[in-house]
Write a protein that holds these residues in place. Structure first.
Motif, short mmCIF file in Angstrom:
data_model
loop_
_atom_site.label_atom_id
_atom_site.label_comp_id
_atom_site.label_asym_id
_atom_site.label_seq_id
_atom_site.Cartn_x
_atom_site.Cartn_y
_atom_site.Cartn_z
N SER A 1 0.80 -1.36 0.04
CA SER A 1 0.04 -0.09 0.12
C SER A 1 0.76 1.37 0.01
CB SER A 1 -0.87 -0.03 1.27
OG SER A 1 -0.20 -0.08 2.45
N LEU A 2 0.30 2.54 -0.43
CA LEU A 2 1.06 3.66 -0.61
C LEU A 2 0.33 4.65 0.20
CD1 LEU A 2 1.80 3.55 -4.41
CD2 LEU A 2 3.27 3.04 -2.37
N VAL A 3 0.84 5.71 0.56
CA VAL A 3 0.29 6.68 1.39
C VAL A 3 -0.15 8.00 0.94
CG1 VAL A 3 1.74 5.98 3.25
CG2 VAL A 3 2.78 7.64 1.99
N THR A 4 0.07 8.16 -0.46
CA THR A 4 -0.59 9.26 -1.02
C THR A 4 -1.00 8.79 -2.39
OG1 THR A 4 1.74 9.62 -2.48
CG2 THR A 4 1.14 11.02 -0.14
N PRO A 5 -2.09 9.54 -2.81
CA PRO A 5 -2.94 8.97 -4.10
C PRO A 5 -2.37 9.35 -5.41
CG PRO A 5 -4.07 10.95 -3.23
CD PRO A 5 -2.87 10.83 -2.56
N PHE A 6 -1.20 10.11 -5.67
CA PHE A 6 -0.52 10.37 -6.71
C PHE A 6 1.07 10.50 -6.51
CE2 PHE A 6 -0.48 12.28 -11.06
CZ PHE A 6 -1.33 11.54 -11.51
N PRO A 7 1.72 10.13 -7.38
CA PRO A 7 3.11 10.17 -7.46
C PRO A 7 3.47 11.92 -7.26
CG PRO A 7 2.83 8.58 -8.90
CD PRO A 7 1.43 9.30 -8.68
N VAL A 8 4.11 12.37 -6.37
CA VAL A 8 4.64 13.54 -6.45
C VAL A 8 5.43 13.99 -7.34
CG1 VAL A 8 5.80 15.24 -4.63
CG2 VAL A 8 4.47 13.61 -3.58
N VAL B 1 -2.98 4.87 -7.37
CA VAL B 1 -4.24 5.27 -6.58
C VAL B 1 -4.80 4.12 -6.06
CG1 VAL B 1 -6.61 6.32 -7.08
CG2 VAL B 1 -4.54 6.99 -8.33
N VAL B 2 -4.79 2.89 -6.93
CA VAL B 2 -5.43 1.64 -6.25
C VAL B 2 -4.81 0.94 -4.92
CG1 VAL B 2 -5.90 -0.77 -6.36
CG2 VAL B 2 -6.48 0.87 -8.47
N ARG B 3 -3.24 1.21 -4.94
CA ARG B 3 -2.48 0.90 -3.92
C ARG B 3 -2.43 1.79 -2.61
NH1 ARG B 3 3.47 -0.16 -6.48
NH2 ARG B 3 3.84 -0.50 -4.21
N TYR B 4 -3.11 2.98 -3.10
CA TYR B 4 -3.17 4.12 -2.05
C TYR B 4 -4.59 3.78 -1.33
CZ TYR B 4 -5.29 8.42 -0.10
OH TYR B 4 -5.97 9.29 0.59
N LEU B 5 -5.64 3.23 -2.02
CA LEU B 5 -6.84 2.95 -1.41
C LEU B 5 -6.69 1.82 -0.55
CD1 LEU B 5 -9.02 3.57 -4.65
CD2 LEU B 5 -8.92 5.10 -2.59
N LYS B 6 -5.83 0.79 -1.01
CA LYS B 6 -5.55 -0.34 -0.43
C LYS B 6 -5.20 0.02 1.20
CE LYS B 6 -3.22 -4.60 0.23
NZ LYS B 6 -2.20 -5.36 -0.36
N GLY B 7 -4.46 1.01 1.36
CA GLY B 7 -3.78 1.37 2.66
C GLY B 7 -4.91 2.13 3.50
N CYS B 8 -5.92 2.74 2.77
CA CYS B 8 -6.91 3.46 3.69
C CYS B 8 -8.22 3.32 3.08
CB CYS B 8 -6.70 5.04 3.55
SG CYS B 8 -6.48 5.71 1.94
N PRO B 9 -8.96 1.84 3.18
CA PRO B 9 -10.02 1.58 2.54
C PRO B 9 -11.30 2.18 3.37
CG PRO B 9 -9.33 -0.22 3.85
CD PRO B 9 -8.14 0.63 3.78
N SER B 10 -11.13 2.50 4.55
CA SER B 10 -12.36 2.95 5.28
C SER B 10 -12.33 4.46 5.38
CB SER B 10 -12.20 2.62 6.76
OG SER B 10 -11.27 2.87 7.44
N LEU B 11 -11.58 5.30 4.74
CA LEU B 11 -11.67 6.74 4.69
C LEU B 11 -12.64 7.34 3.95
CD1 LEU B 11 -9.19 8.45 5.75
CD2 LEU B 11 -8.70 8.95 3.60
N GLY B 12 -13.51 8.19 4.70
CA GLY B 12 -14.77 8.68 4.30
C GLY B 12 -15.19 9.97 4.74
N LEU B 13 -16.16 10.42 4.41
CA LEU B 13 -16.64 11.90 5.01
C LEU B 13 -17.61 11.60 6.24
CD1 LEU B 13 -18.49 13.23 1.58
CD2 LEU B 13 -15.89 13.97 2.54
N PHE B 14 -17.12 12.63 6.99
CA PHE B 14 -17.88 12.52 8.39
C PHE B 14 -18.97 13.71 8.59
CE2 PHE B 14 -17.97 13.91 12.89
CZ PHE B 14 -18.50 12.79 13.43
N ALA C 1 -0.38 16.87 -6.68
CA ALA C 1 0.04 15.93 -5.64
C ALA C 1 0.93 16.48 -4.59
CB ALA C 1 0.97 14.88 -6.71
N LEU C 2 0.69 16.52 -3.46
CA LEU C 2 1.20 16.90 -2.39
C LEU C 2 2.17 15.94 -1.53
CD1 LEU C 2 -1.75 19.19 -0.89
CD2 LEU C 2 0.13 19.88 -2.37
N PRO C 3 3.16 16.43 -1.03
CA PRO C 3 3.96 15.70 -0.20
C PRO C 3 2.93 14.93 1.04
CG PRO C 3 5.25 17.49 -0.50
CD PRO C 3 3.91 17.81 -1.12
N LEU C 4 3.60 13.85 1.65
CA LEU C 4 2.89 13.24 2.67
C LEU C 4 2.41 13.88 3.70
CD1 LEU C 4 1.46 10.80 3.85
CD2 LEU C 4 3.93 10.11 4.58
N LYS C 5 3.38 14.78 4.46
CA LYS C 5 2.95 15.68 5.41
C LYS C 5 1.62 16.76 5.31
CE LYS C 5 5.03 18.71 9.16
NZ LYS C 5 6.20 19.03 9.67
#
Length: 344
Positions: free
Chosen positions: A87-94, A154-167, A312-316
């Protein structure tokens, strides 16, 4: 659907206006009232079984009904074969900039288009991938290997945060706030700018957009002003939608922008040579301003929330904006996004 354009015939009367004698109050009936009441009284396990059974039955009935009219194909559950991928931590390569001639021609073009269709659907509830999906859906007529690699990112990013959603909190102020931005001349092929905005109803995010502008802008101020106009159109529409739910808004709507020149054009009642080519947008935004519908506010660029929709933003920095947009992890290992990976 087997047909690109659907044609049907109606056997019922269609009214452009309400027929005489129609009682609006009696006509507003909630068809889900009994079902919702039943679910409210049931135990959690009964609710889950009831909902799952109803969902499966409903899907099968809808597919059968549509098939009788339009002939559809059931492609089964979504799958990507990336269950073992890291899995990856950002949705697009910086730093990645896609163009029409990036890399060799892609062979698996149908697979790419199928994946993009699923990502576009998922982006309705996942604003964190809005920029990635917009970038990847530009070149469907000429696909290269680099696009496929970026889509898998993008798919590998989604694997790392499958439950992320609007609150959406139960208690909320119900005040609209809008943030708009533009990425000037960001398209490598056409030098078109990127429009992006996000709108909050009190705390939660309710509307957002990332879209390439149809006209090339001469300056960053012009690109920003076109984004202002796009967001004002969205803000004009939302009150009508909320009124159907009995929600009344307090005006003016706070509109946050980080471009001084664009805000100066908004407040300046005099048009001149530098603004006549965007005069329609100027009138649109100016009318909203003079009617006290919007209240423009200048903010610093590094606090501009729509940056997450333009680049595409850096992780922080990406993580910081993500928390401000109100995207918590609902439950570990659960979520709609996991459907792209659960099926091998």
């Amino acid at each position: 659907m087997n047909n690109a354009f659907l044609h049907g015939y109606s056997d019922e009367d269609i009214y452009m206006l309400l027929p005489a004698g129609y009682n609006v109050d009696l006509g507003l009936v909630c068809k889900l009232e009994r079902s919702l009441y039943k679910l409210k009284q049931a135990s959690p396990m009964e609710r889950r079984v009831d909902i799952e059974a109803t969902t499966i039955w409903f899907y099968s009935r809808v597919k059968a009904y549509l098939h009788n009219f339009f002939t559809i194909k059931d492609k089964g559950d979504a799958h990507t074969g990336l269950l073992g991928a890291k899995s990856l931590v950002t949705p697009f390569p910086v730093g990645l900039k896609l163009a029409s001639d990036t890399g060799a021609l892609l062979r698996a073009q149908n697979s790419y288009k199928d994946l993009m269709g699923r990502l576009l659907y998922l982006s309705f509830t996942r604003p964190d991938i809005s920029h990635s999906v917009q970038q990847l859906s530009q070149y469907l007529n000429h696909l290269c290997d680099a696009y496929w690699n970026a889509a898998l990112h993008v798919v590998r990013y989604l694997k790392g945060c499958p439950s992320l959603g609007l609150f959406l909190p139960a208690v909320n102020s119900l005040d609209l706030q809008g943030y708009c931005d533009a990425d000037w001349a960001s398209c490598s092929d056409s030098r078109s700018s990127l429009t992006d905005f996000c709108i909050f109803l009190g705390g939660p995010l309710v509307s957002w957009k990332t879209k390439k502008q149809s006209t090339v802008s001469h300056s960053s101020a012009e690109a920003e002003y076109r984004s202002l106009a796009a967001m004002v159109c969205e803000l004009r529409w939302l009150p009508f939608l909320l009124a159907d739910f009995g929600v009344s808004l307090s005006l003016p709507v706070s509109l946050f922008c980080d471009n001084k020149a664009a805000l100066h054009i908004l407040a300046n009642p005099v048009f001149h040579e530098r603004t006549k080519h965007i005069e329609i947008d100027c009138h649109l935004v100016r009318d909203a301003y003079t009617a006290s519908f919007i209240a423009p506010v200048l903010i610093l660029s590094f606090t501009q929330l729509p940056d997450v929709f333009t680049k595409a933003l850096p992780l922080k920095l990406f993580s910081s904006f993500l928390s401000k947009l109100g995207l918590p992890a609902v439950a570990k290992g659960a979520g709609v996004a996991s459907d792209l990976l659960d099926q091998g």
